[in-house]
Design an enzyme around this catalytic site. Sequence first.
Site, PDB file in Angstrom:
ATOM      1  N   ASP A 183      -6.141   2.531  -6.918  1.00 33.18           N
ATOM      2  CA  ASP A 183      -5.884   2.486  -8.534  1.00 33.18           C
ATOM      3  C   ASP A 183      -4.434   2.136  -8.756  1.00 33.18           C
ATOM      4  O   ASP A 183      -3.518   3.066  -8.875  1.00 33.18           O
ATOM      5  CB  ASP A 183      -6.283   3.945  -9.094  1.00 33.18           C
ATOM      6  CG  ASP A 183      -7.750   4.122  -9.193  1.00 33.18           C
ATOM      7  OD1 ASP A 183      -8.584   3.260  -9.688  1.00 33.18           O
ATOM      8  OD2 ASP A 183      -8.085   5.409  -8.561  1.00 33.18           O
ATOM      9  N   ASP A 224     -17.130   3.793 -11.753  1.00 32.40           N
ATOM     10  CA  ASP A 224     -15.603   4.336 -11.660  1.00 32.40           C
ATOM     11  C   ASP A 224     -15.514   5.568 -12.802  1.00 32.40           C
ATOM     12  O   ASP A 224     -15.412   4.752 -14.026  1.00 32.40           O
ATOM     13  CB  ASP A 224     -14.604   3.434 -11.379  1.00 32.40           C
ATOM     14  CG  ASP A 224     -13.304   4.090 -11.067  1.00 32.40           C
ATOM     15  OD1 ASP A 224     -13.322   5.179 -11.105  1.00 32.40           O
ATOM     16  OD2 ASP A 224     -12.531   3.084 -10.893  1.00 32.40           O
TER      17      ASP A 224
END
Length: 219
Positions: free
Chosen positions: A34, A179
């Site tokens: 991320d 996600d």
Amino acid sequence: MVEISTSILNVDEEEAMKTFYDLEIAKTDYYHIDVMDGKFVEKDTACRMYSYASSIKQMSNIPLDVHLMVKDVKEYIDQYIALKPHFITIHYEALEDKKQLKDTLDYIKKNDIQCGLSIKPKTKIENIYELLPYISLILIMTVEPGKGGQKLIPDTINKIRKLKEYIYQNNLETYIEADGGINNCNSKELQDAGVDIMVVGSYIINSNDYKKTIKDLKK
């Protein structure tokens, strides 16, 4: 069977190498990276995530799944190309027009990396239909991007179901990734809706047995 991309966003720096090794043993399908720049989203993880990704690349053959939550998209694509991730996913909302998006996606593909496109929970799924033939992966954010540990937004499951139907009807080969806020209470519903890859962070990292947790999520 659904695949698991384990987010390492909240991995403690002092425990990082042990955690990566344990995830390797647990057979995560991907390490989810991320990347946040403090501009597109408030949090800034850019330096730490690149360090983590570089370390993983040296110790593991498990592929990297890079999610760019950044404004200067090209700059970060160039940074990660050298690590040869399996996916580089950019945000639909980060670029100004469809031509710029297509050019950026083509740039990723020209470097022999599968390209992905992500949309935030409030972005309409119809906005990206015309881009689906250009991408390998569509990442549906099931929480607002930028923070770990949020609860999944229920309406995003309907978005996934609608997207899966469109992909099927148009004979496309685009993976759907979800996600945010995923755990064993909602993983089956996500799979039934059509998700191919689930990004799971806190639920795995905070568990006592990574292998069992990953196995249970795939049920």
